[in-house]
Every structure is written in structure tokens, then in C-alpha cells.
Design a protein around this motif. Structure first.
Motif, mmCIF file in Angstrom:
data_model
loop_
_atom_site.group_PDB
_atom_site.id
_atom_site.type_symbol
_atom_site.label_atom_id
_atom_site.label_comp_id
_atom_site.label_asym_id
_atom_site.label_seq_id
_atom_site.Cartn_x
_atom_site.Cartn_y
_atom_site.Cartn_z
ATOM 1 N N PRO A 40 0.799 -1.230 0.000
ATOM 2 C CA PRO A 40 0.000 0.000 0.000
ATOM 3 C C PRO A 40 0.832 1.280 0.000
ATOM 4 N N THR A 41 2.085 1.200 0.463
ATOM 5 C CA THR A 41 2.919 2.406 0.512
ATOM 6 C C THR A 41 3.972 2.426 -0.594
ATOM 7 N N ILE A 42 3.775 1.632 -1.644
ATOM 8 C CA ILE A 42 4.716 1.660 -2.764
ATOM 9 C C ILE A 42 4.792 3.077 -3.334
ATOM 10 N N CYS A 43 5.937 3.436 -3.871
ATOM 11 C CA CYS A 43 6.154 4.788 -4.393
ATOM 12 C C CYS A 43 5.055 5.182 -5.376
ATOM 13 N N ALA A 44 4.355 6.269 -5.067
ATOM 14 C CA ALA A 44 3.246 6.715 -5.914
ATOM 15 C C ALA A 44 3.734 7.134 -7.296
ATOM 16 N N GLY A 45 4.961 7.630 -7.388
ATOM 17 C CA GLY A 45 5.469 8.136 -8.654
ATOM 18 C C GLY A 45 6.287 7.135 -9.448
ATOM 19 N N LYS A 46 6.148 5.854 -9.141
ATOM 20 C CA LYS A 46 6.941 4.815 -9.814
ATOM 21 C C LYS A 46 6.820 4.892 -11.337
ATOM 22 N N ASN A 47 5.617 4.955 -11.860
ATOM 23 C CA ASN A 47 5.428 4.932 -13.320
ATOM 24 C C ASN A 47 5.961 6.196 -13.982
ATOM 25 N N LEU A 48 5.839 7.330 -13.310
ATOM 26 C CA LEU A 48 6.407 8.559 -13.866
ATOM 27 C C LEU A 48 7.927 8.461 -13.903
ATOM 28 N N ALA A 49 8.537 7.943 -12.830
ATOM 29 C CA ALA A 49 9.994 7.811 -12.784
ATOM 30 C C ALA A 49 10.492 6.896 -13.897
ATOM 31 N N LEU A 50 9.819 5.779 -14.127
ATOM 32 C CA LEU A 50 10.234 4.864 -15.197
ATOM 33 C C LEU A 50 10.075 5.508 -16.566
ATOM 34 N N MET A 51 8.984 6.257 -16.754
ATOM 35 C CA MET A 51 8.785 6.946 -18.021
ATOM 36 C C MET A 51 9.905 7.957 -18.268
ATOM 37 N N GLU A 52 10.243 8.738 -17.259
ATOM 38 C CA GLU A 52 11.344 9.704 -17.369
ATOM 39 C C GLU A 52 12.648 9.010 -17.740
ATOM 40 N N MET A 53 12.984 7.956 -16.993
ATOM 41 C CA MET A 53 14.254 7.276 -17.219
ATOM 42 C C MET A 53 14.345 6.718 -18.627
ATOM 43 N N ARG A 54 13.285 6.092 -19.085
ATOM 44 C CA ARG A 54 13.312 5.519 -20.443
ATOM 45 C C ARG A 54 13.500 6.601 -21.489
ATOM 46 N N MET A 55 12.755 7.704 -21.358
ATOM 47 C CA MET A 55 12.837 8.758 -22.359
ATOM 48 C C MET A 55 14.194 9.448 -22.332
ATOM 49 N N VAL A 56 14.709 9.743 -21.155
ATOM 50 C CA VAL A 56 15.997 10.446 -21.052
ATOM 51 C C VAL A 56 17.114 9.602 -21.626
ATOM 52 N N ILE A 57 17.209 8.343 -21.203
ATOM 53 C CA ILE A 57 18.303 7.491 -21.659
ATOM 54 C C ILE A 57 18.263 7.306 -23.170
ATOM 55 N N CYS A 58 17.090 7.028 -23.700
ATOM 56 C CA CYS A 58 16.992 6.834 -25.159
ATOM 57 C C CYS A 58 17.350 8.118 -25.903
ATOM 58 N N TRP A 59 16.893 9.244 -25.388
ATOM 59 C CA TRP A 59 17.126 10.517 -26.069
ATOM 60 C C TRP A 59 18.614 10.859 -26.105
ATOM 61 N N VAL A 60 19.279 10.735 -24.966
ATOM 62 C CA VAL A 60 20.696 11.136 -24.927
ATOM 63 C C VAL A 60 21.577 10.129 -25.656
ATOM 64 N N LEU A 61 21.211 8.831 -25.632
ATOM 65 C CA LEU A 61 22.012 7.860 -26.368
ATOM 66 C C LEU A 61 21.826 7.996 -27.876
ATOM 67 N N ARG A 62 20.681 8.485 -28.336
ATOM 68 C CA ARG A 62 20.489 8.748 -29.761
ATOM 69 C C ARG A 62 21.337 9.933 -30.211
#
Length: 562
Positions: free
Chosen positions: A502-524
Motif C-alpha cells: 500500500p505504501t509503494i512509491c506513488a510516482g513509480k510509473n512517472l519515474a520509469l517513463m522519465e528514465m526511459r525517455m531520457v536514456i533513449c534521447w541522450v544515447l540517440r
């Protein structure tokens, strides 16, 4: 009447004068033992009882002592020293005795006596490595405080953190009332406070945030471009990527929590000292979480200079600015402030300020530390780097911007690299404290019977690096997360970098979305390589555990891809 009082006082003086030194000593010890029992059984935390036990009682004890020393000031000093030493001794004897409820659990003797030991190592930043070494030495259950156990058994994650598990421990006591979401110990109140966060991180809300993430990533890429163009060695521009990732996540979470206005990337430096202020507050909060009664004392002594007071004032100021702006878009603040609700149901500005600060600190620091760690592991593992870059190029050919969130979530190697980074360096290394509350009875957890008033902490860092859960646990192996993973221990139930239940990080999905987009963008866009003269093997060892991760600068060489 005055004469009668004087006569009574005179009789008292005469009686005290005839009291022997032995009698006085026994009286002081008996009073000290009574005070110890008050601390032990009643656990006083409000100001008046604490003042009475810590100051009033020893001052009163100085009266009988005065008849055995020449000066009253000496009597006061002796009373405080004797009383304090006696109360402390009674506590130490009990905590180290076989009569203590946790006596059967192994651990260093110093840890059994006081949590000051843990606070010291938290200030040093090595608590995660220390606890892991204790588990390696003593086993899955280690006594790390007078009434606290650290646990490395992954089978207890669900019973402790899951539905119907244990409530949060006293680590967050002594803070503002009512507490922010992360500090809320009451499960019912936590569920109520979390509703606005759940709305703010729903699938529909995340879709709205994609545009803001993309805008900030374009700005980050532009800043790195400028750094390269201004460099004398454009093919080998050395920069601290950790700093720029912090600026990015802070600017983005500022957009989400307060409607923007930070613009640290635009300035190219932390011109307003936002990060210095946040990190000071995080460090102090982490240290005092082990000794919660010290926090209010430090805040009272430091006054307006206290980083914690300044952080709260910063949040309140930003909230008032955002409320004046109104709801011009559906950002996270829109949901936290209840702008879609009737005015009577909206939280107070003070509550919104706390939620906004939590969003910025938790959402920016944890994401930037994970991104920095991911780049570090990729640079230390060239084959993994090349495979990820090839996957990115294949998924987004011809310079296509990596905006397709669905495609990003299905990239196996990318997700394997992110999971492996979060396994090796979870943003909260020590996990979240829980407690068996008084009056609830002992808690049965597997083969353990945990007494009342015992704190527990599932030590994430140790569980993630336990060879019984993950083979070759110290190695960066993204392939372990693939469907075609090689044989070996791989217990996904032991992987909980965002906590659990019940206390899992509320922003988990936003954090994963950020990480995926940032890493892909900078590696491109860019080619990263190790900066000359930097000993990369030492960087991970300098990671500090202040409850959330604190990292050293990570110097890398950056150039445009051909």
C-alpha cells in the motif's frame, strides 16, 4: 502563616543536614531508576514531561546533594552528572541483558545500546554497506538498535510491507503535524492522503505529463549541445553528467509540483541554492530519523537558519505563488491541491506545500541518482552500452524522437538495464522502517516472533545483493531480466526498489517513463565515454546513504554521434 512556612523549611533543612551521604546516594539512585522506568514504559515525547524528567528532577536532586558539597552550583552539576549517568546505566544494563525481548538476536553490542551509532554512520553515509556486512556476518536477522531489527529475508517482504502488514515506524516522529505522505504512520490516514497522489499519477495524468517531460529533455539535450560547442575539444567534452541530470529532474518536478519557475538548466548552475538547501535538509532528516527526539531540538536551536525550516518556508512560498497562478494546466499540483474538487474538500495550503516538497525532493533526487548510476554502469560495461545503443537506434531510426511511451516500455534491454541499476543501487538503500505497535501483541513473521514495540527494516540493499536471490549479485547483468536469461538464481519477488504494498512509491510509473525517455534521447544524440584520469571503480564506493542516495560528481566525456 509565613512564620509557619519558615519553621517547616527550617525543620526540613535540619533533617537534610542529618542525612548521610549514603542515604543521599541511595535516594538519587532510586529517583534515577524511577525516571528510567518512566522513559522505558511511558516513552514521553511531549515537551513538559521531557523537561520535567531531564531538567526539573536533577535540579530538585541538587538540594539534598548541596548538604555534602560547599557550593550550590557544584551540587547542581553533580546532580545532573549522577542522575544522567544512572539513568543511562540502567538503560544500557537492560538493553544488553538477557531479559531484553530482543536479546536472542545477534548484532554488535554498540548497536544494542543506542541508535546514536546508526545516526553516526548515516552522517558518514556508509550505513548501507555497514548493514550488509552485518548481515553477511550474523545472518538474515540482525539487531541494529535497542529495539530494532534489520531483515534480509525476502520471503518477509509481503508479510511486512504488503496488505495487512505492519505500520510505519517512529523514524518520522517529531516532524510537522499533520505529517506528509511518506511520514504518515496511520494506514487509514495514509490511504486518504494518497488519493490525490493516485489521481496525479493515473494513466490519464501521465499522458498529460509526456509533453512536459519531452520539453525538458529537449532543453537538457540543448544544454549538453551548448557545452560541446563551447568546448575546445568538441570530440571529448568533459562534464559532470550527475549535475545536469539533477538540474533536469529538478526543473521537471518543479513544473509538476509548483507550475515551474526553477530554470536551473537555463542558468547552467544552481543560482538560487535550491539543491544545496534540499541536500542539507535531506542529510539532517536522514540522520535525525534514527534519533527522532533530536530533530525538534536542533530545529528549535537553529531557528530560521535550520535547513528544515528553510525548506518548509521555500515550499510554502512556492505554493502561494502557484495558487495565485491558478489551474492553467493539469500538472501534479492540480491534483495535490484538489483543484478539481469542491473548495470545501481541498487540502490546506500548508498540506499542499508539504506534498509539493515531497514531490520535488523524492521525484527529482531519486530519478537523477538512478539515471546517473545507469550511465555509470553502462560506461563500466561497454558491451551492455553498445547493445542498448543498438536497441535505441533500431527502435527510433533516422533521428526520430523517442516519444512513444508504449514502445519504450517494451524495449527489453532498456528495461533490463534500468532494473539492474535499481537492483544494484536502489534510490532508498535502507528500506522503510516498520513497527509492531504497543498493545497489538507479538507479530508472527515466518519463523520469527517479533515482540511489541519492535522496529523492523527490510534492508533493500542487502536483499538485492543476496546471492540466494540473484546470482553473481555484485555484477551488472541486464540479461538476467530477459525472458532468455541464463540459468541462475533470479528471484523477482526480492526486487522492490520502489518499496512494496500500500505504501509503494506513488510516482513509480512517472519515474520509469522519465528514465526511459531520457536514456533513449541522450544515447540517440550523444556518445558517452570515460573521462581521462577518473578512477571509475571508486565512484560507486563513494555513494552515500542519507536515507536517499547521495552521489559524487560523475565526470564523463561527451561528443556528438557521427
Amino acid at each position: 502563616m509565613h512564620l509557619a512556612v519558615l519553621n517547616s523549611f527550617g525543620l526540613l533543612v535540619q533533617k537534610l543536614d542529618r542525612v548521610s551521604l549514603l542515604d543521599t546516594g541511595l535516594f538519587v539512585l532510586l529517583t534515577s531508576f524511577t525516571s528510567y522506568q518512566c522513559f522505558h514504559h511511558l516513552e514521553p515525547r511531549s515537551k513538559l514531561p521531557l523537561i520535567a524528567l531531564l531538567f526539573v528532577v536533577p535540579v530538585l536532586l541538587s538540594v539534598p546533594i548541596f548538604y555534602h558539597v560547599p557550593w550550590f552550583s557544584a551540587a547542581v552539576l553533580l546532580a545532573f552528572l549522577t542522575y544522567g549517568s544512572a539513568v543511562t546505566s540502567f538503560a544500557l544494563i537492560y538493553r544488553l541483558s538477557p531479559f531484553h525481548p530482543l536479546a536472542k538476536y545477534p548484532g554488535p553490542a554498540i548497536a544494542k545500546t543506542s541508535k546514536l551509532w546508526a545516526a553516526y554512520h548515516c552522517a558518514k553515509g556508509d550505513l548501507h554497506r555497514l548493514y550488509k556486512s552485518l548481515h553477511d556476518r550474523y545472518g538474515d536477522v540482525v539487531r541494529v538498535g535497542p529495539n530494532e531489527l534489520s531483515i534480509r529475508d525476502s520471503s518477509l517482504i509481503h508479510p511486512i510491507l504488503g496488505q495487512g502488514g505492519l505500520p510505519k515506524g517512529p523514524r518520522w516522529e517529531g516532524r510537522e503535524e499533520p505529517p506528509m505522505l511518506i511520514a504518515q504512520r496511520d494506514p487509514i490516514l495514509h490511504m486518504h492522503q494518497r488519493k490525490s497522489w493516485s489521481r496525479g499519477f493515473s494513466s490519464a495524468a501521465l499522458k498529460e505529463y509526456e509533453i512536459v517531460v519531452a520539453k525538458r529533455i529537449r532543453q537538457l539535450v540543448g544544454c549538453l549541445d551548448d557545452m560541446i560547442h563551447r568546448s575546445d575539444q568538441k570530440a571529448n567534452t568533459v562534464m559532470d553528467i550527475n549535475r545536469w541530470l539533477k538540474y533536469f529532474t529538478t526543473d521537471f518536478m518543479g513544473d509538476m509540483a509548483f507550475g515551474g519557475g526553477f530554470e536551473i538548466m537555463k542558468a547552467g548552475r544552481d543560482i538560487d541554492g535550491i539543491w544545496t538547501l534540499f541536500e542539507s535538509g535531506v542529510c539532517i532528516s536522514g540522520v535525525t530519523s534514527h534519533i527522532p527526539y533530536v530533530g525538534p531540538i536542533l530545529t528549535a536551536v537553529a531557528g530560521q537558519r535550520s535547513p528544515l525550516v528553510r525548506v518548509r518556508a521555500f515550499g510554502k512560498e512556492r505554493v502561494l505563488e502557484r495558487l495565485r497562478m491558478g489551474a492553467n494546466r493539469k500538472d501534479l499540483f492540480y491534483y495535490l491541491s484538489g483543484e478539481e474538487l469542491p473548495e470545501s474538500e481541498r487540502p490546506s495550503p500548508a498540506d499542499v506545500a508539504k506534498d509539493g516538497l515531497l514531490a520535488i525532493i523524492a521525484g527529482s533526487d531519486t530519478t537523477s541518482s538512478a539515471l546517473t548510476a545507469l550511465l555509470y554502469y553502462l560506461l563500466c560495461n561497454p558491451a551492455a552500452y553498445e547493445r542498448l545503443q543498438a536497441e535505441v537506434d533500431g527502435a527510433f531510426p533516422g533521428g526520430e524522437e523517442p516519444l512513444d511511451v508504449t514502445k519504450l516500455s517494451q524495449m527489453e534491454w532498456l528495461n533490463g538495464c534500468i532494473n539492474e541499476t535499481l537492483r544494484l543501487q536502489p534510490p532508498v538503500l535502507g528500506g522503510s522502517q516498520r513497527r509492531v505497535d504497543k498493545g497489538k501483541g507479538a507479530k508472527v513473521l515466518g519463523n520469527l516472533i517479533i515482540p511489541e514495540e519492535t522496529q523492523l527494516c527490510l534492508h533493500t540493499y542487502s536483499i538485492h545483493r543476496d546471492p540466494r536471490n540473484f546470482h553473481t549479485p555484485e555484477a551488472f547483468l541486464p540479461e538476467r531480466w530477459l525472458n532468455t536469461a541464463p540459468a541462475g538464481e533470479h528471484n523477482t519477488a526480492a526486487f522492490f526498489p520502489f518499496s512494496y504494498g500500500p505504501t509503494i512509491c506513488a510516482g513509480k510509473n512517472l519515474a520509469l517513463m522519465e528514465m526511459r525517455m531520457v536514456i533513449c534521447w541522450v544515447l540517440r544524440r550523444f556518445q558517452f565515454s570515460k573521462a581521462p584520469g577518473v578512477i571509475y571503480e571508486e565512484w560507486e564506493e563513494r555513494t552515500l546513504d542519507w536515507f536517499i542516495v547521495h552521489q559524487d560528481p560523475l565526470l564523463v566525456s561527451v561528443s556528438h554521434r557521427v
